[in-house]
Design a protein around this motif. Structure first.
Motif, PDB file in Angstrom:
ATOM      1  N   LEU A 158      -1.636   5.819   7.740  1.00 31.31           N
ATOM      2  CA  LEU A 158      -2.721   6.135   6.793  1.00 31.31           C
ATOM      3  C   LEU A 158      -4.063   5.639   6.885  1.00 31.31           C
ATOM      4  CD1 LEU A 158      -0.543   5.348   3.598  1.00 31.31           C
ATOM      5  CD2 LEU A 158      -1.088   7.514   4.340  1.00 31.31           C
ATOM      6  N   ASN A 214      -6.100   1.150  11.708  1.00 32.68           N
ATOM      7  CA  ASN A 214      -5.578   0.124  12.230  1.00 32.68           C
ATOM      8  C   ASN A 214      -3.940   0.074  12.117  1.00 32.68           C
ATOM      9  OD1 ASN A 214      -5.244  -0.966   9.524  1.00 32.68           O
ATOM     10  ND2 ASN A 214      -7.202  -1.839   9.873  1.00 32.68           N
ATOM     11  N   VAL A 218      -1.820  -0.550   9.340  1.00 35.43           N
ATOM     12  CA  VAL A 218      -0.954  -1.472   8.896  1.00 35.43           C
ATOM     13  C   VAL A 218       0.018  -0.635   7.717  1.00 35.43           C
ATOM     14  CG1 VAL A 218      -1.153  -3.206   6.925  1.00 35.43           C
ATOM     15  CG2 VAL A 218      -2.752  -3.425   8.848  1.00 35.43           C
ATOM     16  N   ARG A 219      -0.509   0.561   7.138  1.00 41.80           N
ATOM     17  CA  ARG A 219       0.099   1.227   6.186  1.00 41.80           C
ATOM     18  C   ARG A 219       0.521   2.634   7.102  1.00 41.80           C
ATOM     19  NH1 ARG A 219      -3.277  -1.530   3.487  1.00 41.80           N
ATOM     20  NH2 ARG A 219      -2.782  -3.257   2.230  1.00 41.80           N
ATOM     21  N   PHE A 220       1.623   3.295   6.544  1.00 42.07           N
ATOM     22  CA  PHE A 220       1.980   4.520   6.964  1.00 42.07           C
ATOM     23  C   PHE A 220       3.064   4.958   5.960  1.00 42.07           C
ATOM     24  CE2 PHE A 220       4.193   1.206   9.661  1.00 42.07           C
ATOM     25  CZ  PHE A 220       5.379   1.361   9.415  1.00 42.07           C
ATOM     26  N   VAL A 221       3.152   6.345   6.140  1.00 40.87           N
ATOM     27  CA  VAL A 221       4.080   6.783   5.481  1.00 40.87           C
ATOM     28  C   VAL A 221       5.559   7.142   6.369  1.00 40.87           C
ATOM     29  CG1 VAL A 221       5.262   8.892   4.348  1.00 40.87           C
ATOM     30  CG2 VAL A 221       2.693   8.274   4.056  1.00 40.87           C
ATOM     31  N   VAL A 253      -6.266   2.496   1.342  1.00 41.24           N
ATOM     32  CA  VAL A 253      -5.773   1.623   0.253  1.00 41.24           C
ATOM     33  C   VAL A 253      -6.952   0.633  -0.197  1.00 41.24           C
ATOM     34  CG1 VAL A 253      -3.889  -0.051  -0.278  1.00 41.24           C
ATOM     35  CG2 VAL A 253      -3.456   1.711   1.108  1.00 41.24           C
ATOM     36  N   LYS A 266     -12.032   2.101  -6.381  1.00 38.33           N
ATOM     37  CA  LYS A 266     -12.430   3.181  -7.184  1.00 38.33           C
ATOM     38  C   LYS A 266     -11.491   3.463  -8.080  1.00 38.33           C
ATOM     39  CE  LYS A 266     -15.429   4.511  -3.958  1.00 38.33           C
ATOM     40  NZ  LYS A 266     -16.862   5.354  -3.830  1.00 38.33           N
ATOM     41  N   LEU A 267     -11.957   4.259  -9.245  1.00 40.67           N
ATOM     42  CA  LEU A 267     -11.117   4.632 -10.083  1.00 40.67           C
ATOM     43  C   LEU A 267      -9.983   5.482 -10.033  1.00 40.67           C
ATOM     44  CD1 LEU A 267     -10.809   4.047 -13.428  1.00 40.67           C
ATOM     45  CD2 LEU A 267     -11.903   6.027 -13.808  1.00 40.67           C
ATOM     46  N   PHE A 310      -8.428   8.263  -6.643  1.00 42.87           N
ATOM     47  CA  PHE A 310      -8.173   8.455  -5.206  1.00 42.87           C
ATOM     48  C   PHE A 310      -7.267   9.537  -5.056  1.00 42.87           C
ATOM     49  CE2 PHE A 310      -6.783   7.622  -1.117  1.00 42.87           C
ATOM     50  CZ  PHE A 310      -7.889   7.706  -0.268  1.00 42.87           C
ATOM     51  N   HIS A 311      -7.501  10.658  -4.260  1.00 42.49           N
ATOM     52  CA  HIS A 311      -6.793  11.682  -4.043  1.00 42.49           C
ATOM     53  C   HIS A 311      -6.193  11.741  -2.600  1.00 42.49           C
ATOM     54  CE1 HIS A 311      -8.574  14.083  -7.589  1.00 42.49           C
ATOM     55  NE2 HIS A 311      -8.194  13.016  -7.752  1.00 42.49           N
ATOM     56  N   PHE A 312      -5.025  11.873  -2.448  1.00 43.14           N
ATOM     57  CA  PHE A 312      -4.650  12.405  -0.985  1.00 43.14           C
ATOM     58  C   PHE A 312      -4.468  14.120  -1.296  1.00 43.14           C
ATOM     59  CE2 PHE A 312      -2.970   8.272  -1.097  1.00 43.14           C
ATOM     60  CZ  PHE A 312      -2.878   7.899   0.370  1.00 43.14           C
ATOM     61  N   VAL A 313      -5.269  14.744  -0.531  1.00 43.48           N
ATOM     62  CA  VAL A 313      -5.215  16.216  -0.880  1.00 43.48           C
ATOM     63  C   VAL A 313      -4.549  16.850   0.556  1.00 43.48           C
ATOM     64  CG1 VAL A 313      -6.467  18.380  -1.126  1.00 43.48           C
ATOM     65  CG2 VAL A 313      -7.067  16.056  -2.189  1.00 43.48           C
ATOM     66  N   LEU A 347      -8.660   2.451  -2.519  1.00 42.68           N
ATOM     67  CA  LEU A 347      -7.977   2.534  -3.677  1.00 42.68           C
ATOM     68  C   LEU A 347      -8.179   1.523  -4.567  1.00 42.68           C
ATOM     69  CD1 LEU A 347      -4.339   2.988  -2.661  1.00 42.68           C
ATOM     70  CD2 LEU A 347      -5.629   4.240  -4.419  1.00 42.68           C
ATOM     71  N   LYS A 348      -8.434   0.309  -4.089  1.00 40.47           N
ATOM     72  CA  LYS A 348      -8.722  -0.793  -5.060  1.00 40.47           C
ATOM     73  C   LYS A 348     -10.075  -0.874  -5.584  1.00 40.47           C
ATOM     74  CE  LYS A 348      -5.872  -4.247  -2.223  1.00 40.47           C
ATOM     75  NZ  LYS A 348      -6.296  -5.434  -1.474  1.00 40.47           N
TER      76      LYS A 348
END
Lengths: 337, 337
Positions: A50, A53, A55-58, A196, A202-203, A205-208, A199-200
């Motif tokens: 995602l 770097n 750290v996060r992934f699906v 992410v 902003k009000l 957030f879209h994954f499109v 994410l913190k």
């Protein structure tokens, strides 16, 4: 959906790619000279990072049970095995024991001179046959391990393996048991700082995800939140079956959660990609029941309750059936010549 | 952000929760009677399932190196250790060897009567000390292993562990090294069929996260695509430090990718949660450098090149420093009484 050629044009190969390609080449050339049958077993899930770097992934969940067990049974049938697996997923032989199980099987004996460490006598019976098979496979160089993590790694390795397998023509089996992600995030859509972190702050957030790639500004929602495109991964089965290894015996897997869709979807896949066999299974029952779907036929293969209790793994009859079909396939190809 | 109490009210505990709670209770009661010092080490990443059947999830990358190594060093300092780790992440002792490394260390000897399997003499020197420590930790019951997978599992286990640790008062250390997801998908926002199946059938798909929970229909984008809310996970450090284990020595970890933010963010966290220590590190250098940030002080702890080459792990001095601080903390609490 991205065209498969565009996918390779826009994604760099992983850092260890050339090393793996050399290993694949050496392994395949050796076994092709020996006129061995060969199987590429893919196993485990792929990740979709995602952020840069990573750290996060699906992740697609897959422990690698099907692939790692099947690899053992292909070795039993004298196939050379390329075991192409997700880093840290289950591997043939070692899959039978976890780290703690190993430690708990061991005894330390100290004498005045030195220590010796041995497997406890009551564990030897279980452990010795597995260890012996592992050692034979390694010593005879019948198995090659290569691994991937992300869906991009997987794609590069898959094509490199096919390039080496093409020379085997009908003697090659592709046994595509890995759980490959349907989508990915294009390089230029990955954020720094991470999505992410955004994410913190902003009000919204879209994954499109759009079927056709659209530029970022078109993806923006009304409130100015940043957006990320998820793109569909190209179906590599198409170039694989028609261009890369057109003579090989290609087996794909289909995992569904809806029993009713199983055969229909498997049949769709065969019609589209013109390969030889789909092994279809339902998530909840996959350890004791699969459906073999060929262009002309479909039938169930399952373990009885007694067989399951005796410790028989369904991969044993699955592989036996695939090997049988592969033998027939080679014979009929020889008769045509 | 969801309030922490709402989080527990809306998410069921994992299936093995009561079993783990009993284990935690028994372990803590025994060691509290013995007046032992105790540490809860959390380790590894958490997952956020994207769908009910959990084929796909978002993962925080963490192999569990920091936590598993630290657990070994706490045992060296005679702490009782609750090792609360992500299922399949690295564990103390076994972390030093992969499955294939184990197999390759072993020799089979057959005589007429039976087989024996022993560690090769040249591997005994490396393996024996690790195995011996493992056996002592198990036999003296100084370590308890409990594991989690999803962020929800983690939250339930964390609170259960704290309930048992409260009785230790100042003698307990919480060493929160796990990489916990910042967000989750509320139960009622998870789709059946899976969001990824929907992805395939729709032109557009949004994962939407709002600071305040909004009903689904409000989340719909203009084009009728389904949406999923990602919610911020409540910061459990707040109730943990102030309510659950108010007397314990609580250590949190902060992983940043930006060096400049390290101390500022660590200090913010200490101000907000009033705990004792933040161990801050940058993703790229975390194996040889950390910064200790206390309410009054901050200093660096790092390995020299020689130390790293000699195989010293930074977790050894990290744990030594924490143990030292914890000792001082206990002494000053005793003086106040």
């Amino acid at each position: 959906m991205t065209h498969w050629e565009d996918f390779y044009n826009t994604h760099l190969p992983p850092a260890d790619f050339e090393d793996n390609r050399s290993l694949l080449k050496e392994f395949c050339e050796r076994h092709n000279k020996l006129q061995n049958r060969i199987v590429l077993v893919t196993s485990g899930g792929t990740t979709v990072p995602l952020e840069h770097n990573t750290v996060r992934f699906v992740d697609n969940f897959s422990a690698g049970t099907r692939g790692s067990a099947s690899a053992e049974y292909f070795l039993d049938h004298d196939y050379a095995v390329i075991f192409m697996h997700r880093h840290k997923s289950l591997e043939p032989f070692t899959r039978h024991f976890t780290g703690q199980q190993f430690f708990d099987m061991l005894d330390i004996a100290d004498n005045s001179q030195s220590s010796t460490i041995a497997i406890k006598p009551d564990s030897v019976d279980v452990f010795a046959p597995v260890l012996a098979k592992y050692k034979i496979a390694r010593e005879t160089q019948m198995i090659l391990y290569v691994n991937f993590t992300s869906v991009v790694d997987y794609m590069w390795l898959l094509r490199a393996a096919c390039e080496c397998l093409a020379a085997f023509e009908e003697r090659a089996v592709l046994y595509l048991a890995a759980a490959v992600s349907d989508f990915y995030i294009p390089e230029d859509m990955m954020h720094r700082p991470s999505p992410v972190a955004l994410l913190k702050s902003k009000l919204k957030f879209h994954f499109v995800r759009s079927q056709n790639f659209s530029p970022t500004h078109k993806m923006q929602s009304g409130d100015g939140a940043p957006t990320i495109s998820l793109q569909l991964v190209p179906k590599m089965l198409a170039p694989l079956a028609s261009l890369w290894v057109p003579h090989a015996f290609v087996v794909s897997f289909k995992l569904e959660t809806d029993e009713n869709l199983l055969i229909v979807k498997a049949r769709d896949s065969l019609n589209k990609y013109k390969h030889k066999l789909v092994i279809a299974n339902v998530l909840q029952t996959r350890k004791h029941r699969v459906v073999f779907v060929t262009p002309t036929d479909s039938y169930e293969l399952h373990l009885s309750r007694e067989q399951a209790l005796q410790g028989l793994e369904i991969e044993e009859p699955i592989v036996a059936d695939v090997v049988q079909k592969h033998g027939d396939f080679i014979s009929s190809a020889e008769q045509r010549q």
